[in-house]
Write a protein that holds these residues in place. Sequence first.
Motif, PDB file in Angstrom:
ATOM      1  N   TRP A   1      -1.589   0.997  -6.877  1.00  0.00           N
ATOM      2  CA  TRP A   1      -0.406   1.672  -6.348  1.00  0.00           C
ATOM      3  C   TRP A   1       0.009   1.054  -5.012  1.00  0.00           C
ATOM      4  O   TRP A   1       1.174   0.745  -4.797  1.00  0.00           O
ATOM      5  CB  TRP A   1      -0.675   3.168  -6.213  1.00  0.00           C
ATOM      6  CG  TRP A   1       0.521   3.929  -5.735  1.00  0.00           C
ATOM      7  CD1 TRP A   1       1.646   4.242  -6.446  1.00  0.00           C
ATOM      8  CD2 TRP A   1       0.729   4.454  -4.422  1.00  0.00           C
ATOM      9  NE1 TRP A   1       2.526   4.941  -5.661  1.00  0.00           N
ATOM     10  CE2 TRP A   1       1.991   5.087  -4.423  1.00  0.00           C
ATOM     11  CE3 TRP A   1      -0.041   4.464  -3.268  1.00  0.00           C
ATOM     12  CZ2 TRP A   1       2.497   5.712  -3.293  1.00  0.00           C
ATOM     13  CZ3 TRP A   1       0.476   5.084  -2.148  1.00  0.00           C
ATOM     14  CH2 TRP A   1       1.732   5.702  -2.168  1.00  0.00           C
ATOM     15  N   PHE A   2      -0.981   0.882  -4.113  1.00  0.00           N
ATOM     16  CA  PHE A   2      -0.663   0.279  -2.821  1.00  0.00           C
ATOM     17  C   PHE A   2      -0.234  -1.176  -2.981  1.00  0.00           C
ATOM     18  O   PHE A   2       0.607  -1.667  -2.243  1.00  0.00           O
ATOM     19  CB  PHE A   2      -1.843   0.374  -1.851  1.00  0.00           C
ATOM     20  CG  PHE A   2      -1.953   1.701  -1.168  1.00  0.00           C
ATOM     21  CD1 PHE A   2      -0.976   2.114  -0.279  1.00  0.00           C
ATOM     22  CD2 PHE A   2      -3.027   2.532  -1.415  1.00  0.00           C
ATOM     23  CE1 PHE A   2      -1.061   3.334   0.362  1.00  0.00           C
ATOM     24  CE2 PHE A   2      -3.120   3.756  -0.784  1.00  0.00           C
ATOM     25  CZ  PHE A   2      -2.146   4.161   0.108  1.00  0.00           C
ATOM     26  N   GLY A   3      -0.808  -1.865  -3.954  1.00  0.00           N
ATOM     27  CA  GLY A   3      -0.433  -3.254  -4.195  1.00  0.00           C
ATOM     28  C   GLY A   3       1.003  -3.389  -4.647  1.00  0.00           C
ATOM     29  O   GLY A   3       1.721  -4.292  -4.220  1.00  0.00           O
ATOM     30  N   TYR A   4       1.441  -2.493  -5.507  1.00  0.00           N
ATOM     31  CA  TYR A   4       2.824  -2.532  -5.966  1.00  0.00           C
ATOM     32  C   TYR A   4       3.800  -2.025  -4.917  1.00  0.00           C
ATOM     33  O   TYR A   4       4.970  -2.347  -4.935  1.00  0.00           O
ATOM     34  CB  TYR A   4       2.991  -1.730  -7.264  1.00  0.00           C
ATOM     35  CG  TYR A   4       2.492  -2.471  -8.462  1.00  0.00           C
ATOM     36  CD1 TYR A   4       3.121  -3.639  -8.893  1.00  0.00           C
ATOM     37  CD2 TYR A   4       1.391  -2.022  -9.164  1.00  0.00           C
ATOM     38  CE1 TYR A   4       2.668  -4.340  -9.987  1.00  0.00           C
ATOM     39  CE2 TYR A   4       0.921  -2.714 -10.271  1.00  0.00           C
ATOM     40  CZ  TYR A   4       1.557  -3.872 -10.679  1.00  0.00           C
ATOM     41  OH  TYR A   4       1.097  -4.560 -11.759  1.00  0.00           O
TER      42      TYR A   4
ATOM     43  N   ALA B   1      -1.182  -4.734   1.977  1.00  0.00           N
ATOM     44  CA  ALA B   1      -2.383  -5.517   1.654  1.00  0.00           C
ATOM     45  C   ALA B   1      -3.450  -5.399   2.736  1.00  0.00           C
ATOM     46  O   ALA B   1      -4.622  -5.197   2.441  1.00  0.00           O
ATOM     47  CB  ALA B   1      -2.014  -6.976   1.426  1.00  0.00           C
ATOM     48  N   LYS B   2      -3.040  -5.514   3.974  1.00  0.00           N
ATOM     49  CA  LYS B   2      -4.001  -5.462   5.076  1.00  0.00           C
ATOM     50  C   LYS B   2      -4.701  -4.096   5.125  1.00  0.00           C
ATOM     51  O   LYS B   2      -5.924  -4.018   5.183  1.00  0.00           O
ATOM     52  CB  LYS B   2      -3.305  -5.754   6.404  1.00  0.00           C
ATOM     53  CG  LYS B   2      -4.255  -5.750   7.561  1.00  0.00           C
ATOM     54  CD  LYS B   2      -3.577  -6.185   8.840  1.00  0.00           C
ATOM     55  CE  LYS B   2      -4.601  -6.248   9.951  1.00  0.00           C
ATOM     56  NZ  LYS B   2      -4.371  -7.348  10.845  1.00  0.00           N
ATOM     57  N   THR B   3      -3.922  -3.048   5.079  1.00  0.00           N
ATOM     58  CA  THR B   3      -4.488  -1.698   5.141  1.00  0.00           C
ATOM     59  C   THR B   3      -5.368  -1.408   3.936  1.00  0.00           C
ATOM     60  O   THR B   3      -6.462  -0.840   4.076  1.00  0.00           O
ATOM     61  CB  THR B   3      -3.362  -0.652   5.227  1.00  0.00           C
ATOM     62  OG1 THR B   3      -2.547  -0.965   6.356  1.00  0.00           O
ATOM     63  CG2 THR B   3      -3.909   0.742   5.364  1.00  0.00           C
ATOM     64  N   THR B   4      -4.922  -1.807   2.754  1.00  0.00           N
ATOM     65  CA  THR B   4      -5.697  -1.567   1.539  1.00  0.00           C
ATOM     66  C   THR B   4      -7.029  -2.290   1.599  1.00  0.00           C
ATOM     67  O   THR B   4      -8.082  -1.712   1.316  1.00  0.00           O
ATOM     68  CB  THR B   4      -4.907  -2.019   0.296  1.00  0.00           C
ATOM     69  OG1 THR B   4      -3.669  -1.318   0.262  1.00  0.00           O
ATOM     70  CG2 THR B   4      -5.674  -1.759  -0.969  1.00  0.00           C
ATOM     71  N   ASN B   5      -7.009  -3.567   1.993  1.00  0.00           N
ATOM     72  CA  ASN B   5      -8.255  -4.324   2.093  1.00  0.00           C
ATOM     73  C   ASN B   5      -9.159  -3.787   3.186  1.00  0.00           C
ATOM     74  O   ASN B   5     -10.383  -3.778   3.047  1.00  0.00           O
ATOM     75  CB  ASN B   5      -7.962  -5.811   2.320  1.00  0.00           C
ATOM     76  CG  ASN B   5      -7.692  -6.525   1.025  1.00  0.00           C
ATOM     77  OD1 ASN B   5      -8.587  -6.698   0.207  1.00  0.00           O
ATOM     78  ND2 ASN B   5      -6.457  -6.908   0.824  1.00  0.00           N
ATOM     79  N   MET B   6      -8.554  -3.326   4.279  1.00  0.00           N
ATOM     80  CA  MET B   6      -9.351  -2.771   5.364  1.00  0.00           C
ATOM     81  C   MET B   6     -10.121  -1.540   4.894  1.00  0.00           C
ATOM     82  O   MET B   6     -11.330  -1.429   5.085  1.00  0.00           O
ATOM     83  CB  MET B   6      -8.470  -2.407   6.556  1.00  0.00           C
ATOM     84  CG  MET B   6      -9.256  -1.858   7.742  1.00  0.00           C
ATOM     85  SD  MET B   6      -8.215  -1.141   9.009  1.00  0.00           S
ATOM     86  CE  MET B   6      -7.560   0.294   8.183  1.00  0.00           C
ATOM     87  N   TRP B   7      -9.408  -0.605   4.237  1.00  0.00           N
ATOM     88  CA  TRP B   7     -10.069   0.620   3.787  1.00  0.00           C
ATOM     89  C   TRP B   7     -11.065   0.354   2.656  1.00  0.00           C
ATOM     90  O   TRP B   7     -12.139   0.962   2.623  1.00  0.00           O
ATOM     91  CB  TRP B   7      -9.046   1.688   3.392  1.00  0.00           C
ATOM     92  CG  TRP B   7      -8.501   2.344   4.606  1.00  0.00           C
ATOM     93  CD1 TRP B   7      -7.259   2.192   5.145  1.00  0.00           C
ATOM     94  CD2 TRP B   7      -9.213   3.222   5.481  1.00  0.00           C
ATOM     95  NE1 TRP B   7      -7.158   2.917   6.304  1.00  0.00           N
ATOM     96  CE2 TRP B   7      -8.341   3.569   6.541  1.00  0.00           C
ATOM     97  CE3 TRP B   7     -10.507   3.745   5.496  1.00  0.00           C
ATOM     98  CZ2 TRP B   7      -8.717   4.408   7.574  1.00  0.00           C
ATOM     99  CZ3 TRP B   7     -10.871   4.595   6.536  1.00  0.00           C
ATOM    100  CH2 TRP B   7      -9.986   4.917   7.550  1.00  0.00           C
ATOM    101  N   LEU B   8     -10.730  -0.545   1.757  1.00  0.00           N
ATOM    102  CA  LEU B   8     -11.682  -0.908   0.705  1.00  0.00           C
ATOM    103  C   LEU B   8     -12.939  -1.492   1.335  1.00  0.00           C
ATOM    104  O   LEU B   8     -14.056  -1.151   0.944  1.00  0.00           O
ATOM    105  CB  LEU B   8     -11.059  -1.908  -0.272  1.00  0.00           C
ATOM    106  CG  LEU B   8     -12.002  -2.435  -1.360  1.00  0.00           C
ATOM    107  CD1 LEU B   8     -12.472  -1.301  -2.259  1.00  0.00           C
ATOM    108  CD2 LEU B   8     -11.310  -3.513  -2.162  1.00  0.00           C
TER     109      LEU B   8
END
Length: 108
Positions: free
Chosen positions: A43-46, A51-58
């Motif tokens: 969802w965040f990717g689309y 990208a930065k925030t998603t990778n940070m939290w992952l």
Amino acid sequence: MVLGVVLVLLGLVGFVQAPVLGVFGVNPAQNLLHLVGGAVILWFGYKGGAAKTTNMWLGIVALVVGVLGLIPGAKDLLASIFAINPAITYLHLAVGVVSLGVAYGIKE
């Protein structure tokens, strides 16, 4: 987004084959977490620009789970609830380091 697809596939495969690849212990609770986590990442990717925030939290979540998998009391709790074994612990640590590296290497 690749990790989102991988997590969704991992969640689906975990319902059919456990342990995954004969190494990674999984159970229905962990499979559901992978499905939900993968869906959120997709969802965040689309959504774009996340990208930065998603990778940070992952990375943060994966590192926390990986570190908890090394602590005796927490390791036993994770094993009883989510069937986490040493292979998954080291995988979480690796994913956490790579995801944080990507997060802080991305210029948005």
